[in-house]
Design a protein around this motif. Structure first.
Motif, mmCIF file in Angstrom:
data_model
loop_
_atom_site.group_PDB
_atom_site.id
_atom_site.type_symbol
_atom_site.label_atom_id
_atom_site.label_comp_id
_atom_site.label_asym_id
_atom_site.label_seq_id
_atom_site.Cartn_x
_atom_site.Cartn_y
_atom_site.Cartn_z
ATOM 1 N N LEU A 53 1.647 -0.971 2.698
ATOM 2 C CA LEU A 53 0.445 -1.378 1.972
ATOM 3 C C LEU A 53 -0.650 -1.827 2.937
ATOM 4 O O LEU A 53 -1.816 -1.492 2.773
ATOM 5 C CB LEU A 53 0.789 -2.493 0.983
ATOM 6 C CG LEU A 53 -0.259 -2.869 -0.052
ATOM 7 C CD1 LEU A 53 -0.581 -1.683 -0.952
ATOM 8 C CD2 LEU A 53 0.231 -4.029 -0.891
ATOM 9 N N LEU A 71 2.866 -8.051 -1.970
ATOM 10 C CA LEU A 71 2.957 -6.849 -2.791
ATOM 11 C C LEU A 71 2.476 -7.095 -4.215
ATOM 12 O O LEU A 71 1.775 -6.267 -4.792
ATOM 13 C CB LEU A 71 4.393 -6.327 -2.799
ATOM 14 C CG LEU A 71 4.848 -5.750 -1.462
ATOM 15 C CD1 LEU A 71 6.340 -5.491 -1.485
ATOM 16 C CD2 LEU A 71 4.090 -4.488 -1.128
ATOM 17 N N THR A 75 -1.028 -5.183 -5.239
ATOM 18 C CA THR A 75 -0.994 -4.119 -6.243
ATOM 19 C C THR A 75 -1.500 -4.578 -7.604
ATOM 20 O O THR A 75 -1.447 -3.826 -8.577
ATOM 21 C CB THR A 75 0.436 -3.558 -6.394
ATOM 22 O OG1 THR A 75 1.315 -4.615 -6.762
ATOM 23 C CG2 THR A 75 0.913 -2.902 -5.115
#
Length: 100
Positions: A53, A71, A75
């Motif tokens: 990422l 994360l 996201t």
């Protein structure tokens, strides 16, 4: 909703240029599976997902964020707290990242 579509509708163009409805549905399902797998994987896999990422984003998350929190925030699965937002600084304005 998708389950109710007749087979012939899957071969129709979608709203995305060059993509059929079938292509778009498959893309969304695979992306959803990837997110779910990432969120339930062991810590080593979370670190790898975080690194991926960060590579896509071209920036690193602050070290104060755990891999799981990076994360989730990165996201858009959860909003950053005020302290996390402060640690993210200007970079936080580019979140969440949309992959796919």
């Amino acid at each position: 909703m998708v389950a109710e579509l007749p087979d012939e509708d899957f071969a129709q163009p979608s709203g995305c240029k060059g993509w059929l409805v079938r292509d778009l549905v498959c893309h969304l399902v695979v992306d959803a599976q990837d997110v779910l797998n990432t969120l339930v994987t062991p810590a080593e896999s979370l670190a790898g997902a975080r690194a991926m990422l960060e590579e896509i984003a071209g920036a690193a998350f602050p070290g104060s964020l755990s891999d799981a929190d990076a994360l989730l925030i990165g996201t858009g699965r959860r909003a950053p707290t005020e302290s996390e937002r402060a640690a993210l600084g200007d970079w936080g304005g580019r979140l969440p990242l949309f992959l796919g």
